[in-house]
Scaffold this active site. Structure first.
Site, PDB file in Angstrom:
ATOM      1  N   LEU A 129       0.832  -1.208   0.000  1.00 43.51           N
ATOM      2  CA  LEU A 129       0.000   0.000   0.000  1.00 43.51           C
ATOM      3  C   LEU A 129       0.864   1.255   0.000  1.00 43.51           C
ATOM      4  CD1 LEU A 129      -2.632  -1.006   2.718  1.00 43.51           C
ATOM      5  CD2 LEU A 129      -3.054  -0.794   0.264  1.00 43.51           C
ATOM      6  N   ALA A 130       1.984   1.187   0.708  1.00 41.52           N
ATOM      7  CA  ALA A 130       2.889   2.337   0.818  1.00 41.52           C
ATOM      8  C   ALA A 130       4.305   1.817   1.032  1.00 41.52           C
ATOM      9  CB  ALA A 130       2.467   3.232   1.979  1.00 41.52           C
ATOM     10  N   ALA A 132       8.390   3.103   2.076  1.00 41.96           N
ATOM     11  CA  ALA A 132       9.309   4.128   2.567  1.00 41.96           C
ATOM     12  C   ALA A 132      10.698   3.512   2.687  1.00 41.96           C
ATOM     13  CB  ALA A 132       8.833   4.673   3.911  1.00 41.96           C
ATOM     14  N   SER A 133      11.665   4.301   3.133  1.00 42.14           N
ATOM     15  CA  SER A 133      13.052   3.834   3.167  1.00 42.14           C
ATOM     16  C   SER A 133      13.287   2.786   4.245  1.00 42.14           C
ATOM     17  CB  SER A 133      13.993   5.023   3.379  1.00 42.14           C
ATOM     18  OG  SER A 133      13.605   5.745   4.528  1.00 42.14           O
ATOM     19  N   VAL A 137       4.161  -1.206   3.751  1.00 42.24           N
ATOM     20  CA  VAL A 137       2.908  -1.664   4.352  1.00 42.24           C
ATOM     21  C   VAL A 137       2.122  -2.486   3.344  1.00 42.24           C
ATOM     22  CG1 VAL A 137       0.744  -0.950   5.447  1.00 42.24           C
ATOM     23  CG2 VAL A 137       2.846   0.376   5.832  1.00 42.24           C
ATOM     24  N   ASP A 286       4.164  13.712  14.818  1.00 39.70           N
ATOM     25  CA  ASP A 286       4.253  14.029  13.384  1.00 39.70           C
ATOM     26  C   ASP A 286       2.864  14.040  12.737  1.00 39.70           C
ATOM     27  OD1 ASP A 286       5.475  14.629  11.001  1.00 39.70           O
ATOM     28  OD2 ASP A 286       5.992  12.548  10.516  1.00 39.70           O
TER      29      ASP A 286
END
Length: 556
Positions: A129-130, A132-133, A137, A286
């Site tokens: 779904l996503a 990142a480094s 997910v 965040d």
């Protein structure tokens, strides 16, 4: 430093190369990386005039990967250390990465649970779904038919990050030894704070516990939703949480979505953040639009709890003192509160600082709350901190960034909504708690006990001092301002004296040779006398060596 350079030589070269590529090559010498490059590459690449310093730093960090991207993201909250022009570019950092193969996902799950994907889950979407480094997910479904989102850490990411953290520690030590500004900002301590925060993010247990702790704050509140954590399917490298589908809050910025109320969304977002900060003292660190979704019924759902902030009771106490001082327009009390909340360097000119605080106080004195911008007020405070090298604790900088971020989100939803007005009840509650008789008595009793303990220990401390003095071991530390400048001048003087003495000795030797030659009437005496030849050669070599060392030191 040298051993680490040899151990991580390739990574050091990558850092140096990225500096040159992004127009920051002039930093290579300052960072002590010159010896890692071949001679032709040591010359810094010309600065690109069409890019700002902040943009070049952002591109440099993005090129070096997860550790440096996270460093930039955390640094973007340190307005007390970095100028606003660089902060603005760091806030644009993109944490993007190529998805790792599904075969790796299956291997990690088997390594962590001792069972395969098919045994643990009824369904598992191989497409993330996503991404990142640090991880990615995937959507899945448990055998109980519950939909879940599974965050899986990128394979072999920990050793990469640990190597980068070692390098950052070495660089911070090197910079502190070379530059006064690095010592003033205690760069090594900042790197240590960052290392702890990043290593904590690598342990998904921490994120799961953070989510549960914030979820407990809103038990019974149907307007706030936090994803449930499935601990039976979670480890340090895999986090399984409830899958919640909603609309990103950014979808409401430019248009009205049928069935949703922007004003209600704004109020619930603000009240939930202020509840976390000023009541619970534990908050989402965040809250940018990507970490907030809106569910039907204007329900706010928070995502991603890798970064959180904490406010101790003492910090909240001093924050309340600062609010009281601002309300009373009491400059001395404002100074006292800032001193309690932050670290003011000893060499700071308190008179000048007080004058600037007075200017700041006058700017906001009698200003209606509806006209007050929290973002502007916090930035003004950080500009003051930057000017005087005042360091705020990491949690307070996270607090400032969170409030600024939330105010920006709310302004995009409802430009008429005032965060300051919404915060008034929480501020009043904080002040009531600050002045509550029971709290005042408790604070007074604690102060009394602290002072009593000092008085009880005083005789023992005096005896220890007396014993130390009788043994002749009493140490006194004397600090001389600008001592390094004095030593540099002394170094130059000693070098010049040495140079003059050697030149004088060499002149005497040459005069002796000339006189000896004229008396003997022979022009080749130096070749017939090996002792003189050797002495002449040694003196010449000494002179050349001394000249070379003096010119290399740069203190001639």
């Amino acid at each position: 430093m040298l051993s680490r350079k040899m151990k991580h030589g390739k990574r050091y070269q990558e850092i140096a190369g990225a500096l040159i590529k992004n127009g920051l090559g002039y930093l290579i010498s300052d960072w002590g990386l010159s010896d890692l490059l071949p001679f032709p590459s040591k010359k810094a690449a010309p600065r690109t005039p069409h890019r700002s310093t902040g943009e070049r730093i952002r591109l440099f960090l993005e090129e070096l990967g997860p550790t440096f991207i996270k460093l930039g993201q955390l640094a973007s909250s340190r307005r007390d250390i970095l100028p606003e022009s660089i902060i603005a570019d760091l806030e644009k950092l993109q944490d993007k990465a190529t998805p790792f193969p599904f075969e790796e996902v299956k291997k990690i799950i088997r390594d962590e649970f001792g069972a395969g994907v098919e045994e643990l889950f009824a369904e598992f979407d191989p497409e993330p779904l996503a991404t990142a480094s640090i991880g990615q997910v995937h959507k899945a479904k448990l055998h109980t038919e519950e939909p879940v989102a599974i965050k899986i850490q990128r394979p072999n990411i920990r050793p990469v990050i640990e190597t980068d953290l070692e390098i950052l520690e070495s660089l911070s030590l090197s910079l502190e030894s070379r530059f006064e500004w690095a010592r003033a900002y205690q760069l090594r301590d900042i790197v240590e704070e960052f290392s702890q925060a990043l290593l904590s993010e690598l342990d998904y247990y921490h994120e799961g516990r953070n989510a549960e702790r914030i979820a407990k704050q809103f038990e019974g509140d149907e307007n706030i939703r936090i994803p449930k954590i499935y601990w039976d399917f979670s480890t340090k490298r895999v986090l399984t949480m409830e899958y919640i589908k909603g609309r990103k809050i950014s979808e409401f910025f430019s248009e009205t979505v049928p069935g949703y109320r922007k004003k209600a969304i704004s109020e619930r977002l603000i009240h939930s953040m202020l509840q976390q900060i000023f009541v619970e003292g534990f908050f989402h660190g965040d809250p940018h639009p990507g970490n907030i979704v809106v569910l039907p019924g204007d329900v706010i759902c928070y995502m991603d709890f890798g970064m959180v902030g904490r406010l101790t009771e003492e910090t909240k106490y001093h924050c309340a003192s600062l609010v009281i001082a601002l309300m009373r327009a009491d400059t001395n009390a404002i100074m006292k509160s800032v001193d309690a909340l932050a670290e003011i360097p000893e060499e700071t000119d308190l008179h000048l600082l007080k004058e600037d605080v007075e200017v700041l106080r006058e700017k906001y004195y009698d200003l209606p709350l509806s006209q007050l911008s929290l973002r502007e007020a916090i930035n003004d405070l950080y500009h003051l901190a930057f000017k005087y090298h005042i360091r705020f604790p990491a949690d307070l900088t996270i607090l400032g960034k969170s409030l600024i971020t939330v105010e920006g989100v709310v302004e995009s939803l409802d430009p008429e909504f005032s965060l300051i007005e919404a915060a008034r009840p929480f501020g009043e509650r904080l002040l009531r708690d600050r002045l509550r008789p029971g709290r005042v008595a408790q604070k007074g009793w604690k102060t009394f006990l602290d002072q009593a303990e000092i008085l009880l220990e005083l005789p023992k401390n005096l005896r220890d001092i007396s014993k130390t003095m009788r043994k002749g071991k009493f140490r006194m530390e004397v600090v001389i301002p600008d001592l390094h400048l004095f030593l540099e001048k002394l170094d130059r003087i000693s070098n010049r004296l040495s140079f003059a003495i050697v030149l004088l000795a060499f002149s005497i030797l040459m005069v002796g040779l000339m006189i000896g030659t004229s008396i003997s009437g022979q022009s080749t005496v130096i070749w017939k006398n090996p002792i003189i030849e050797i002495g002449f050669g040694v003196a010449t070599l000494m002179l050349l060596w001394l000249l070379l060392s003096i010119f290399k030191s740069g203190k001639f």
